[in-house]
Design an enzyme around this catalytic site. Structure first.
Site, PDB file in Angstrom:
ATOM      1  N   LYS A 198      11.737  13.149  -4.770  1.00 34.14           N
ATOM      2  CA  LYS A 198      10.432  12.473  -4.800  1.00 34.14           C
ATOM      3  C   LYS A 198      10.301  11.568  -3.570  1.00 34.14           C
ATOM      4  O   LYS A 198       9.248  11.503  -2.925  1.00 34.14           O
ATOM      5  CB  LYS A 198      10.274  11.657  -6.093  1.00 34.14           C
ATOM      6  CG  LYS A 198       8.884  11.073  -6.303  1.00 34.14           C
ATOM      7  CD  LYS A 198       8.654   9.735  -5.599  1.00 34.14           C
ATOM      8  CE  LYS A 198       7.244   9.223  -5.815  1.00 34.14           C
ATOM      9  NZ  LYS A 198       6.976   7.975  -5.063  1.00 34.14           N
ATOM     10  N   ASP A 207      -2.167  21.711   2.186  1.00 37.45           N
ATOM     11  CA  ASP A 207      -2.075  21.815   0.730  1.00 37.45           C
ATOM     12  C   ASP A 207      -0.692  21.328   0.286  1.00 37.45           C
ATOM     13  O   ASP A 207       0.279  22.074   0.306  1.00 37.45           O
ATOM     14  CB  ASP A 207      -2.294  23.294   0.346  1.00 37.45           C
ATOM     15  CG  ASP A 207      -2.371  23.490  -1.151  1.00 37.45           C
ATOM     16  OD1 ASP A 207      -1.838  22.639  -1.902  1.00 37.45           O
ATOM     17  OD2 ASP A 207      -2.950  24.499  -1.580  1.00 37.45           O
TER      18      ASP A 207
HETATM   19  P1  NAD Z   1      -8.180  30.253   5.989  1.00 39.00           P
HETATM   20  O1  NAD Z   1      -8.425  31.556   5.319  1.00 39.00           O
HETATM   21  O2  NAD Z   1      -9.229  29.198   5.918  1.00 39.00           O
HETATM   22  O3  NAD Z   1      -7.858  30.511   7.535  1.00 39.00           O
HETATM   23  C1  NAD Z   1      -6.889  31.384   8.010  1.00 39.00           C
HETATM   24  C2  NAD Z   1      -7.528  32.382   8.947  1.00 39.00           C
HETATM   25  O4  NAD Z   1      -7.747  31.763  10.213  1.00 39.00           O
HETATM   26  C3  NAD Z   1      -6.631  33.559   9.240  1.00 39.00           C
HETATM   27  O5  NAD Z   1      -6.721  34.541   8.250  1.00 39.00           O
HETATM   28  C4  NAD Z   1      -7.160  34.014  10.591  1.00 39.00           C
HETATM   29  O6  NAD Z   1      -8.190  34.944  10.430  1.00 39.00           O
HETATM   30  C5  NAD Z   1      -7.777  32.758  11.207  1.00 39.00           C
HETATM   31  N1  NAD Z   1      -7.042  32.264  12.414  1.00 39.00           N
HETATM   32  C6  NAD Z   1      -7.594  31.817  13.562  1.00 39.00           C
HETATM   33  N2  NAD Z   1      -6.646  31.425  14.439  1.00 39.00           N
HETATM   34  C7  NAD Z   1      -5.470  31.628  13.839  1.00 39.00           C
HETATM   35  C8  NAD Z   1      -4.111  31.392  14.225  1.00 39.00           C
HETATM   36  N3  NAD Z   1      -3.771  30.872  15.421  1.00 39.00           N
HETATM   37  N4  NAD Z   1      -3.132  31.679  13.335  1.00 39.00           N
HETATM   38  C9  NAD Z   1      -3.434  32.178  12.113  1.00 39.00           C
HETATM   39  N5  NAD Z   1      -4.706  32.418  11.702  1.00 39.00           N
HETATM   40  C10 NAD Z   1      -5.720  32.150  12.554  1.00 39.00           C
HETATM   41  O7  NAD Z   1      -6.862  29.526   5.500  1.00 39.00           O
HETATM   42  P2  NAD Z   1      -5.527  30.021   4.808  1.00 39.00           P
HETATM   43  O8  NAD Z   1      -4.423  29.453   5.616  1.00 39.00           O
HETATM   44  O9  NAD Z   1      -5.500  31.467   4.509  1.00 39.00           O
HETATM   45  O10 NAD Z   1      -5.595  29.278   3.409  1.00 39.00           O
HETATM   46  C11 NAD Z   1      -5.316  27.917   3.254  1.00 39.00           C
HETATM   47  C12 NAD Z   1      -6.108  27.369   2.078  1.00 39.00           C
HETATM   48  O11 NAD Z   1      -5.909  28.179   0.921  1.00 39.00           O
HETATM   49  C13 NAD Z   1      -5.664  25.996   1.705  1.00 39.00           C
HETATM   50  O12 NAD Z   1      -6.815  25.187   1.643  1.00 39.00           O
HETATM   51  C14 NAD Z   1      -5.085  26.167   0.308  1.00 39.00           C
HETATM   52  O13 NAD Z   1      -5.301  25.022  -0.474  1.00 39.00           O
HETATM   53  C15 NAD Z   1      -5.801  27.346  -0.223  1.00 39.00           C
HETATM   54  N6  NAD Z   1      -5.187  28.149  -1.298  1.00 39.00           N
HETATM   55  C16 NAD Z   1      -3.899  27.974  -1.703  1.00 39.00           C
HETATM   56  C17 NAD Z   1      -3.364  28.755  -2.715  1.00 39.00           C
HETATM   57  C18 NAD Z   1      -1.921  28.560  -3.138  1.00 39.00           C
HETATM   58  O14 NAD Z   1      -1.194  27.862  -2.472  1.00 39.00           O
HETATM   59  N7  NAD Z   1      -1.468  29.155  -4.238  1.00 39.00           N
HETATM   60  C19 NAD Z   1      -4.148  29.750  -3.289  1.00 39.00           C
HETATM   61  C20 NAD Z   1      -5.455  29.930  -2.826  1.00 39.00           C
HETATM   62  C21 NAD Z   1      -5.971  29.123  -1.829  1.00 39.00           C
END
Ligand code: NAD
Length: 411
Positions: free
Chosen positions: A218, A234
């Protein structure tokens, strides 16, 4: 609009973790947290680490796991072979993000696991390993799992159930290490050797006992979560993954290792923290929340595709230089690991020397005074009085505030 049914905003203090030196580079670390003394403690831990040359950090590739659950599979062994033989086809079906692919990421590998003895019967679990580059990758992983599921159903003869990322992102780990000479821990009351042996004993306790490990970890998350929150990441996802990782051998354990190195006349304390850290410097709230964006800029991690802001151009080595410092999600995960290790170091040092309450007391007293309604100078005055009395309670703060207000009002 970030969430639904919004009725307001909930603001937290944003502080700066000072004194960090990571891989030879200085950092100021933004931290969003409501708990007093965390930022002061992490800064003192980072200062101690400087006596040993600061933190060394590293990390794996940013690989997330997406899971597809296959049920009612008629022949699990045959299905497993068919799926592994069709690896390239499955990776092709899961390749749903042109951006990730263009950047060198995307689906890279598959794994098949058989689960037996569940109340819902046997099931086949397929893992898609996806390099998410600078994104946390939840959406990329979920989309890939959904896209590959129909093919996996055909190959296995089964029925797809869940198709979602795993938060036990154990292929996406970061670690921080430090080695500090015993002398750096010397004080009027304790020798350096006493303190570092105490820290090693405290770590052994947390490694062996889940009751202690929960509190130990923690404390690590006091720092880790504060950086995750400040950068729009997150923190629930990272916590879930790290706690599962802490129990990977069947017992929940300390995430750190601290032990004494060297001979009696030249002892040092070695520390290491390793944990799964699925973070992004793009995606989610990292760029849409203005404070998160600022936090990434303070860390020197938000310069991708943008000119440095004017005040950053001539800056010193604090938080590096866009040309030299490692960018992106891996760099952030390593900073987070260093913060967790610094936080743990400060807590253990306090625990094995003066005790944790010593440093906490005044800050706690200030918080009690503010809760009782004190403002301005009255906060310090009432906090000081309560510390002197050794009676730090909100009721006492109210009494003292009434007395003070009564005196001010006069007869
Ligand atoms: P996102 O989908 O908003 O963005 C990611 C996208 O950004 C990629 O798919 C890509 O298309 C683009 N991108 C642009 N430049 C990039 C680079 N340099 N590297 C990688 N991608 C690039 O975000 P995410 O990361 O897919 O999701 C994060 C969010 O999802 C958080 O807010 C989280 O809370 C949430 N979430 C979490 C869970 C879980 O942890 N179980 C489940 C669902 C959603």
């Amino acid at each position: 609009m970030m969430i639904e049914n919004v009725v307001g905003r909930f603001a937290l203090p944003l502080g700066i973790g000072a004194n960090f030196q990571i891989n030879g580079q200085d950092y100021l670390v933004p931290m969003a947290i409501e708990e007093p003394s965390v930022v002061a403690a992490v800064s003192s831990g980072a200062l101690l680490a400087r006596s040993g040359g600061g933190f060394s950090t590293s990390s794996t590739d940013p690989v997330m796991i997406a899971q597809v659950q296959l049920l009612d599979v008629p022949d699990a062994a045959k299905a497993e072979s068919a799926i592994l033989a069709a690896k390239d086809q499955i990776l092709g079906a899961a390749d749903t993000s042109p951006t990730l692919t263009r950047l060198g990421g995307g689906p890279k590998e598959i794994e098949v696991r058989q689960l037996t003895g569940t109340p819902a019967g046997p099931m086949l679990i397929v893992h898609l390993l996806i390099d998410c580059q600078d994104a946390m990758g939840a959406n990329a992983a979920n989309t890939a799992a959904e896209a590959a599921a129909p093919l996996l159903e055909r190959l296995s003869g089964g029925r797809a159930g869940l198709r979602i990322l795993s938060n036990l992102s154990d292929r996406r780990r970061a670690w921080a290490e430090v080695e500090i000479p015993a002398d750096a821990f010397r004080s009027n009351a304790f020798s350096g050797s006493e303190v570092i042996h105490g820290i090693a004993e405290a770590n052994a306790f947390a490694y062996a006992d889940p009751y202690r490990a929960a509190t130990h970890n923690k404390g690590i998350f006091n720092g880790v979560d504060a950086v995750l929150l400040a950068t729009g990441n997150d923190w629930r996802a990272v916590e879930a993954g790290a706690h599962a990782w802490a129990a990977r051998d069947g017992q929940y354990r300390a995430l750190t290792d601290w032990h004494v190195r060297g001979r009696a006349d030249s002892e040092s304390l070695y520390g290491r923290l390793e944990l799964p850290i699925a973070v992004g410097t793009v995606g989610g709230a990292t760029r849409s929340h203005p404070s998160a964006r600022l936090a990434l800029r303070i860390l020197g991690l938000d310069l991708q595709g943008e000119a440095p802001i004017e005040s950053e151009k001539g800056r010193s080595q604090a938080n590096g230089d866009a040309g030299e410092c490692q960018q992106g999600a891996r760099a952030l995960s390593e900073i987070v690991a260093a913060v967790g290790l610094a936080q743990n170091l400060a807590a253990l040092r306090a625990l094995v020397t003066t005790g944790i309450q010593h440093g906490h007391m005044r800050l706690h007293a200030r918080q009690m005074a503010a809760s009782a309604g004190a403002v301005g100078d009255a906060v310090e005055h009432i906090a000081g009085q309560m510390v002197a009395e050794g009676n730090i309670r909100v009721e006492r703060a109210k009494e003292l505030l009434q007395e003070k207000n009564g005196r001010l009002a006069g007869p």
